[in-house]
Design an enzyme around this catalytic site. Sequence first.
Site, mmCIF file in Angstrom:
data_model
loop_
_atom_site.group_PDB
_atom_site.id
_atom_site.type_symbol
_atom_site.label_atom_id
_atom_site.label_comp_id
_atom_site.label_asym_id
_atom_site.label_seq_id
_atom_site.Cartn_x
_atom_site.Cartn_y
_atom_site.Cartn_z
ATOM 1 N N LYS A 37 38.022 29.860 28.093
ATOM 2 C CA LYS A 37 38.498 28.675 27.166
ATOM 3 C C LYS A 37 37.965 27.570 27.716
ATOM 4 O O LYS A 37 38.509 26.291 27.227
ATOM 5 C CB LYS A 37 40.001 28.792 26.864
ATOM 6 N N ARG A 94 35.309 45.801 48.452
ATOM 7 C CA ARG A 94 36.043 45.812 49.529
ATOM 8 C C ARG A 94 36.460 44.519 50.255
ATOM 9 O O ARG A 94 37.781 44.564 50.765
ATOM 10 C CB ARG A 94 34.968 46.354 50.668
ATOM 11 N N THR A 95 35.992 43.331 49.880
ATOM 12 C CA THR A 95 36.799 42.156 50.196
ATOM 13 C C THR A 95 37.885 42.072 49.523
ATOM 14 O O THR A 95 39.168 41.731 50.112
ATOM 15 C CB THR A 95 35.853 40.873 49.951
ATOM 16 N N ARG A 145 37.058 33.758 45.588
ATOM 17 C CA ARG A 145 35.652 33.941 45.490
ATOM 18 C C ARG A 145 35.097 33.186 44.340
ATOM 19 O O ARG A 145 35.705 33.357 43.336
ATOM 20 C CB ARG A 145 35.117 35.233 45.717
ATOM 21 N N HIS A 159 31.519 32.742 54.020
ATOM 22 C CA HIS A 159 32.374 33.767 53.890
ATOM 23 C C HIS A 159 33.157 34.091 55.378
ATOM 24 O O HIS A 159 32.717 35.222 56.006
ATOM 25 C CB HIS A 159 31.621 34.951 53.311
#
Lengths: 317, 317, 317
Positions: free
Chosen positions: B82, B53-54, B103, B131
């Site tokens: 890598k 949803r974010t 995030r 957040h």
Amino acid sequence: MRHDHLITSKQLSRANIETILDYAAELDADPSAVSDRHAGTVLGLLFFEPSTRTKMSFETAMKRLGGDVVDMGSVESSSVTKGETLADTVRVIEGYADALVLRHPKQGSATMASEFVDVPLVNAGDGAGHHPTQTMLDLYTIRENAGLDDLTIGIMGDLKYGRTVHSLAYALTNFDTRQHFISPESLQLPREVVYDLHQQQDGTGIREHESLEDVLPSLDVLYVTRIQRERFPDENEYQKVAGEYQIDAATLEAASDDLTVMHPLPRVDEIAPEIDETDHAAYFEQAHNGVPVRMALLDLLLSDDGDAGLTGGDGDE
Amino acid sequence: MRHDHLITSKQLSRANIETILDYAAELDADPSAVSDRHAGTVLGLLFFEPSTRTKMSFETAMKRLGGDVVDMGSVESSSVTKGETLADTVRVIEGYADALVLRHPKQGSATMASEFVDVPLVNAGDGAGHHPTQTMLDLYTIRENAGLDDLTIGIMGDLKYGRTVHSLAYALTNFDTRQHFISPESLQLPREVVYDLHQQQDGTGIREHESLEDVLPSLDVLYVTRIQRERFPDENEYQKVAGEYQIDAATLEAASDDLTVMHPLPRVDEIAPEIDETDHAAYFEQAHNGVPVRMALLDLLLSDDGDAGLTGGDGDE
Amino acid sequence: MRHDHLITSKQLSRANIETILDYAAELDADPSAVSDRHAGTVLGLLFFEPSTRTKMSFETAMKRLGGDVVDMGSVESSSVTKGETLADTVRVIEGYADALVLRHPKQGSATMASEFVDVPLVNAGDGAGHHPTQTMLDLYTIRENAGLDDLTIGIMGDLKYGRTVHSLAYALTNFDTRQHFISPESLQLPREVVYDLHQQQDGTGIREHESLEDVLPSLDVLYVTRIQRERFPDENEYQKVAGEYQIDAATLEAASDDLTVMHPLPRVDEIAPEIDETDHAAYFEQAHNGVPVRMALLDLLLSDDGDAGLTGGDGDE
């Protein structure tokens, strides 16, 4: 206001189908006419199963209409792994989007989900259930190549498990067609599907065969589907069956010059590559037709009045 | 020129918050006013952890502003495998985008990353850290349903691990609120968070409880969070605790008719589906509010002068 | 009508390259001039191997041109897992898109795929084969920082396996350059590549070294590549080799003040972070140059007349 949903091709009358196909043909001829039609509109994609062509052609259709998509992404990267129900997921995502496209492995899930949302929802495959936009692009391809009336079509391969085949067969009963079903006995149409087709059409239009040979010369269209290895417990049995239902240049010597060969793709060995360059081959065109057909459907579903005429029996007014 | 970044809701004053919420309300009422505001602008999405949803609501917000996104994709498919450092990854991707959303599982990573880039960076969750856009949509939802001043709110569930809860509680100290924290003892607010809240607000505004019963009648808002099974070594212990903190129609008989029930979603069993259709339920609306709130934030951060007024104490000028 | 494809930098003459670089510089200076150039145009992305920066910069480039992309997604989520051939996949997806970008692990796959499609196809890496857009952004970065004529360049690191290096070295033979190749013996340029380079340029322009020390003072550009741990059966051997080919501030004391340091990224330990803030560092700028260079290429390939002038020897007319 509740919008129309598109859950099954069974909800579409002959008039509905013709409205959609006519509009798709119009868009196919001049896609630029609608390239700014849905600017700022967002389509939500919820694919609980992998898909390449269905998802990409919905996405392309929306972008060709000037709109855009937001994609839930794979199940593994979503809230589903935290135990969220489908009803919750669709209610969250409807807040982000003007319409939703749902593919889900469980039969009936599209109907269930549609009851929770106020934006139009399109079923892009619910397990062994329905996949109406595939049927519409199949019908569009048949109409462009052979016409939908006075049609003789052979549908061959795995007829037992294929929702594509069941949906198409059902939709074709709206037209004046003779349908020949060709498969090994173990992959015949389920009896309830045959019964259902007979209810729609007097029985003279439906025939089942184990071999292509007898009916091939009479066909306008041959629709081939993939026989999946994993259906067979025994590898030898698979090889034998798969081999009998392959099409190559030698097979088609007995066919009409005008025969159109279709396949929902991906294919494995069902159609030899030597057919690709012949006039018979319509399977790539068929895949491409997903774009104008889905453009037409999305534009109708996103129309301002919220009534795309896809639920009644009289879609053309 | 350095732009503003949005790393934590702690950087936002009451004036900042009100500027953002007012603007979000304006966009919510008429999103079409900005549908071409950021044509050609590209937002870079860097999600080092899964999110539905974010991520989707940032993407929708940017597209509703006329812009577009480029997505790093999953960590598994990226250069991170890598051995590339986060500092390198953000410096590469800032060359593709006009702003970044990050995030990352490590607390503090958003602050670190923001020091390497010249475009605005929004923290979309850094482990147990912050957040802030979740907090802003929570505040927006509270304001729309109950108002932010003279508010009595109950925050219930797992208060120990939830960054969502800590951020919200902190932001609410900017307003005239009474906060009741309801949880089993093992999932209480961390002592340092309680201490921090007391510093912001005289202690009269903060109370902790083990049961909802006593405070429920006084609440304007009840904010429920998920109690995660994996926090409990013992399944029986989990079942007992989870059962006590579930909300259903019977629970709400003791509540005010005007009670607003919120949840950051996804939920599992914390709120019974029978609540969904009542006037109490605001959790789907809450999820949907992510779009106007993030539109407002992105538009402010992408403003030409590079100063969204999100770092000072006086954001409304 | 067949369009041009871009498969290898070998197909590009000096005139072709200059046309592209000049146009990229023009777009870099004023990207807004083309922000609506390809509205409604869709680019198909087929990445059969993971990629962050190549894929994101193609996507950004297309969006900065006003167009959009459709992405096949990962191989795991596509029809490839059902046994579909590459020839079928590209023929399906060309129906959705106005041009295709293909990355595939098999050398030669881009050439093969291009023979099946009628839309322009860009090779974004075919195994040990070619990656022409990487070469173009490398050339662009060299031209901006040091000029392409009368250039002395050192190319260092893993020269055996890097398609990036081979493509760049080949393209540079179009210009008046002296190329120094610096690597441990076990990671030297393949003999056939050296032979090929000598054919293009009289041998005086090509030199191989095992140590940077002798050539460093003479270099205008030092192009560093990653030495991959997995090439070495023995960890100690890797550590020894990797350590010798690392660049830090002490290394660069012997270099010209004007030395430009490049790297295709991601890096691991090849270039110390202390170089990042010096005037030598051009590797982030190099990554960012992927956008204007790919914008220029896509715009030329998508031009109405279908002839981007990328196949002949005279691309600037």
